[in-house]
Design an enzyme around this catalytic site. Structure first.
Site, PDB file in Angstrom:
ATOM      1  N   ARG A 189       0.803  -1.230   0.000  1.00 51.43           N
ATOM      2  CA  ARG A 189       0.000   0.000   0.000  1.00 51.43           C
ATOM      3  C   ARG A 189       0.841   1.287   0.000  1.00 51.43           C
ATOM      4  NH1 ARG A 189      -5.200  -1.293   1.949  1.00 51.43           N
ATOM      5  NH2 ARG A 189      -5.722  -3.296   0.998  1.00 51.43           N
ATOM      6  N   HIS A 233       0.051  -4.163   6.712  1.00 50.98           N
ATOM      7  CA  HIS A 233       0.778  -2.923   6.981  1.00 50.98           C
ATOM      8  C   HIS A 233       1.895  -3.170   7.992  1.00 50.98           C
ATOM      9  CE1 HIS A 233      -3.244  -0.876   5.971  1.00 50.98           C
ATOM     10  NE2 HIS A 233      -2.388  -0.385   5.095  1.00 50.98           N
ATOM     11  N   CYS A 278      -6.037   0.686  13.463  1.00 51.36           N
ATOM     12  CA  CYS A 278      -6.717   1.155  12.243  1.00 51.36           C
ATOM     13  C   CYS A 278      -8.009   1.888  12.505  1.00 51.36           C
ATOM     14  CB  CYS A 278      -7.067  -0.027  11.332  1.00 51.36           C
ATOM     15  SG  CYS A 278      -5.924  -1.355  11.339  1.00 51.36           S
TER      16      CYS A 278
HETATM   17  C1  CIR Z   1      -7.939  -2.613   3.774  1.00 50.09           C
HETATM   18  O1  CIR Z   1      -7.595  -3.649   3.188  1.00 50.09           O
HETATM   19  O2  CIR Z   1      -7.523  -1.514   3.406  1.00 50.09           O
HETATM   20  C2  CIR Z   1      -8.875  -2.703   4.940  1.00 50.09           C
HETATM   21  N1  CIR Z   1      -9.789  -3.781   4.754  1.00 50.09           N
HETATM   22  C3  CIR Z   1      -8.111  -2.898   6.226  1.00 50.09           C
HETATM   23  C4  CIR Z   1      -7.257  -1.736   6.605  1.00 50.09           C
HETATM   24  C5  CIR Z   1      -6.594  -1.912   7.901  1.00 50.09           C
HETATM   25  N2  CIR Z   1      -5.909  -0.735   8.292  1.00 50.09           N
HETATM   26  C6  CIR Z   1      -4.791  -0.705   8.981  1.00 50.09           C
HETATM   27  O3  CIR Z   1      -4.195  -1.747   9.245  1.00 50.09           O
HETATM   28  N3  CIR Z   1      -4.301   0.480   9.306  1.00 50.09           N
END
Ligand code: CIR
Length: 262
Positions: A137, A170, A257
């Site tokens: 990402r 992440h 998150c």
């Molecule tokens: C994603 O794949 O972007 C979301 N389903 C999960 C994001 C999780 N965010 C994080 O670890 N900061």
């Protein structure tokens, strides 16, 4: 315990929308229940209040099924906020709802621009030093833009490439900074050289999900159901506060998150 960790006063959160289950995930844990996710989100907000935070709740947004994971939209520091640019195209529009809230609370607002991408979940601050995870990402261009913004604000940073570490989305899926030079690290990250000067609480492979926890003032908020990790925290002198997280785990989300803390 006395903390080098900053004192937080507020958190921005956003409850899951009814189509939360349509968000992105790499997990194979089944579909999340919306009702249970709402209850877990409410319990999470309650835990943040118990830590002393005012909780600023934005309305749920079904245009963005992943928008409950507000952490990915910004990086907040005591010297200013930085709007992120999420690496998943389906999430990039989430940033616009966060902008006005940050304008209200922060004098300085910088932002990551195209072709850079940064997810807030890849950024781990340790007392003014920022670990910037390069991941599926967060790209190198985004990491460089962020490092330059942080440097201008007087902070240091370094990159941690997590693209080849299995099982994490992440950087902060596998680590947390608890203040007082203590890092929580998942097993696969515990021997990375740049972390060697820290005191390390190592998270057993079977409890890997627990590595994503958050120090909030006097507490460390942790996911429910990880007894060995909880015991390690207590032994190290921390006060764990448990939150049920099963529905967010199904969507690759952890405790960090679900909020932006400042
Ligand atoms: C994603 O794949 O972007 C979301 N389903 C999960 C994001 C999780 N965010 C994080 O670890 N900061």
């Amino acid at each position: 315990m006395t903390a080098t960790h900053p004192v937080f006063c507020r958190a921005i959160v956003r409850p899951p929308a009814s189509n939360f289950a349509e968000g992105l995930t790499t997990q194979d844990l089944g579909l999340p229940s919306y009702e249970t996710a709402l209850q877990q989100h409410a319990a999470y907000c309650q835990a943040l209040r118990r830590c002393g935070l005012e909780v600023i709740e934005l309305p749920a947004d079904p245009d963005y099924p992943d928008s409950t994971f507000v952490e990915d939209t910004a990086i907040l520091t005591p010297r200013g906020a930085i709007l992120a640019r999420p690496g998943a195209p389906s999430r990039q529009g989430e940033v616009e709802a966060i902008r006005p809230v940050l304008v209200e609370y922060f004098k300085r607002l910088a932002e990551i621009s195209d072709p850079g991408t940064v997810d807030g979940g890849d950024i781990c601050e340790a007392d003014g030093h920022f670990f910037i995870g390069l991941s599926a990402r967060t790209n190198l261009e985004g990491g460089r833009q962020l490092a330059a913004i942080l440097q201008q604000a007087g902070y240091s940073s370094e990159f941690v490439d997590v693209t080849n570490i299995p099982g994490i989305l992440h950087l902060k899926s596998g680590m947390a900074y608890l203040g007082d030079d203590v890092l929580v690290l998942m097993d696969a990250m515990a021997d990375i050289d740049i972390f060697r000067s820290y005191q390390i609480i190592r998270v057993d492979e079977r409890e890997q999900y627990a590595a994503n926890c958050i120090r909030v003032n006097d507490f460390v908020v942790i996911a429910d159901g990880f007894a060995a990790f909880e015991e390690s925290l207590c032994r190290a002198g921390f006060r764990p506060l448990r939150c049920p997280m099963s529905e967010f785990q199904k969507m690759d989300g952890g405790l960090s998150c679900l909020s932006l803390r400042f």
